[in-house]
Motif scaffolding. Structure first.
Motif, PDB file in Angstrom:
ATOM      1  N   LEU A   7       0.834  -1.212   0.000  1.00  0.00           N
ATOM      2  CA  LEU A   7       0.000   0.000   0.000  1.00  0.00           C
ATOM      3  C   LEU A   7       0.867   1.261   0.000  1.00  0.00           C
ATOM      4  O   LEU A   7       0.628   2.189  -0.765  1.00  0.00           O
ATOM      5  CB  LEU A   7      -0.922  -0.018   1.217  1.00  0.00           C
ATOM      6  CG  LEU A   7      -1.955   1.104   1.339  1.00  0.00           C
ATOM      7  CD1 LEU A   7      -3.229   0.582   2.020  1.00  0.00           C
ATOM      8  CD2 LEU A   7      -1.426   2.279   2.135  1.00  0.00           C
ATOM      9  N   GLU A   8       1.895   1.270   0.840  1.00  0.00           N
ATOM     10  CA  GLU A   8       2.789   2.431   0.929  1.00  0.00           C
ATOM     11  C   GLU A   8       3.541   2.643  -0.387  1.00  0.00           C
ATOM     12  O   GLU A   8       3.747   3.778  -0.827  1.00  0.00           O
ATOM     13  CB  GLU A   8       3.767   2.243   2.083  1.00  0.00           C
ATOM     14  CG  GLU A   8       3.098   2.355   3.450  1.00  0.00           C
ATOM     15  CD  GLU A   8       4.002   1.944   4.598  1.00  0.00           C
ATOM     16  OE1 GLU A   8       5.175   1.569   4.318  1.00  0.00           O
ATOM     17  OE2 GLU A   8       3.559   1.987   5.757  1.00  0.00           O
ATOM     18  N   LYS A   9       3.944   1.535  -1.032  1.00  0.00           N
ATOM     19  CA  LYS A   9       4.638   1.643  -2.321  1.00  0.00           C
ATOM     20  C   LYS A   9       3.709   2.193  -3.397  1.00  0.00           C
ATOM     21  O   LYS A   9       4.119   3.009  -4.222  1.00  0.00           O
ATOM     22  CB  LYS A   9       5.176   0.274  -2.739  1.00  0.00           C
ATOM     23  CG  LYS A   9       6.393  -0.181  -1.952  1.00  0.00           C
ATOM     24  CD  LYS A   9       6.840  -1.561  -2.387  1.00  0.00           C
ATOM     25  CE  LYS A   9       8.092  -1.995  -1.641  1.00  0.00           C
ATOM     26  NZ  LYS A   9       8.519  -3.361  -2.029  1.00  0.00           N
ATOM     27  N   LEU A  10       2.463   1.726  -3.395  1.00  0.00           N
ATOM     28  CA  LEU A  10       1.490   2.207  -4.383  1.00  0.00           C
ATOM     29  C   LEU A  10       1.226   3.696  -4.200  1.00  0.00           C
ATOM     30  O   LEU A  10       1.162   4.447  -5.176  1.00  0.00           O
ATOM     31  CB  LEU A  10       0.181   1.418  -4.253  1.00  0.00           C
ATOM     32  CG  LEU A  10       0.200  -0.011  -4.783  1.00  0.00           C
ATOM     33  CD1 LEU A  10      -1.041  -0.766  -4.334  1.00  0.00           C
ATOM     34  CD2 LEU A  10       0.304  -0.029  -6.302  1.00  0.00           C
ATOM     35  N   GLU A  11       1.052   4.109  -2.951  1.00  0.00           N
ATOM     36  CA  GLU A  11       0.835   5.536  -2.667  1.00  0.00           C
ATOM     37  C   GLU A  11       2.003   6.365  -3.189  1.00  0.00           C
ATOM     38  O   GLU A  11       1.805   7.393  -3.849  1.00  0.00           O
ATOM     39  CB  GLU A  11       0.686   5.755  -1.156  1.00  0.00           C
ATOM     40  CG  GLU A  11      -0.663   5.398  -0.605  1.00  0.00           C
ATOM     41  CD  GLU A  11      -0.789   5.740   0.867  1.00  0.00           C
ATOM     42  OE1 GLU A  11      -1.892   6.068   1.317  1.00  0.00           O
ATOM     43  OE2 GLU A  11       0.224   5.667   1.586  1.00  0.00           O
TER      44      GLU A  11
END
Length: 208
Positions: A78-82
């Protein structure tokens, strides 16, 4: 000396009721060795209550660890996608920077400036598309965690296709300019394609 109570044993059907599953799944657990069982002289299968309790403890521990690893992975993803979706804004910035040199060389050449106007309009459209994506991401942050994660995955998958569309768009415009013998504009669009690919690859490598 007090006589010990006989060890409690359960049938396959009773174990299925405890595990809230069907007989076939219990038989598969036994066949795989995950759930120890004994075979009586009449070929009847029985499971010791002690073995069933051990199985439940082990499975629960494994499930908890798998769940922890999954949530850890999900949070990292999720953090990478953001971060990747935020970094998309770098692409039009780099495209504009690459185009600025052409604009400087065209100073005083009105026809050349008009040609480049079309290129700026394309970059502006791409910029607007990226801003809308980032606004959607921001508006969904208050959503349920799993729903938010799913929406980010969808946005990223859409951008996988979107970048290909913009690459094709620039190449099509380059061919069109080439057919009109406007090789300067054709070269500009080919340069944009290279910048687009480089920046997109950089975002993916940095985050995934």
């Amino acid at each position: 000396m007090q006589e010990q109570a006989p060890l409690k044993v359960l049938t396959v059907q009773e174990v299925a009721q405890v595990l809230k599953t069907d007989r076939e799944k219990v038989e598969k657990l036994i066949a795989s060795g995950r759930l120890p069982a004994m075979v009586l002289p009449g070929q009847e299968v029985r499971i010791r209550a002690e073995d069933l309790l051990t199985f439940l403890k082990n499975e629960t521990a494994q499930y908890t660890e798998l769940k922890r690893k999954y949530h850890s992975y999900q949070q990292e993803r999720l953090e990478k996608l953001e971060r990747a979706l935020q970094q998309l804004k770098i692409i039009p910035e780099k495209l504009n920077h690459g185009l600025q040199g052409e604009l400087n060389r065209a100073a005083g050449d009105y026809s050349r400036v008009l040609e480049l106007k079309e290129v700026f309009e394309d970059i502006y459209k791409l910029t607007r598309r990226i801003l809308k994506t980032q606004q959607r991401v921001e508006s969904r942050k208050s959503s349920d965690h799993d729903d938010y994660f799913q929406q980010l995955e969808i946005e990223w998958q859409e951008w996988e296709r979107e970048i290909e569309k913009w690459q094709d768009r620039f190449l099509t415009r380059a061919k069109k300019a080439g057919k009109k013998l406007n090789f300067g504009l054709a070269q500009v669009y080919q340069n944009l394609v290279q910048i687009l690919i480089n920046e997109w690859d950089k975002i993916r490598k940095e985050n995934f």
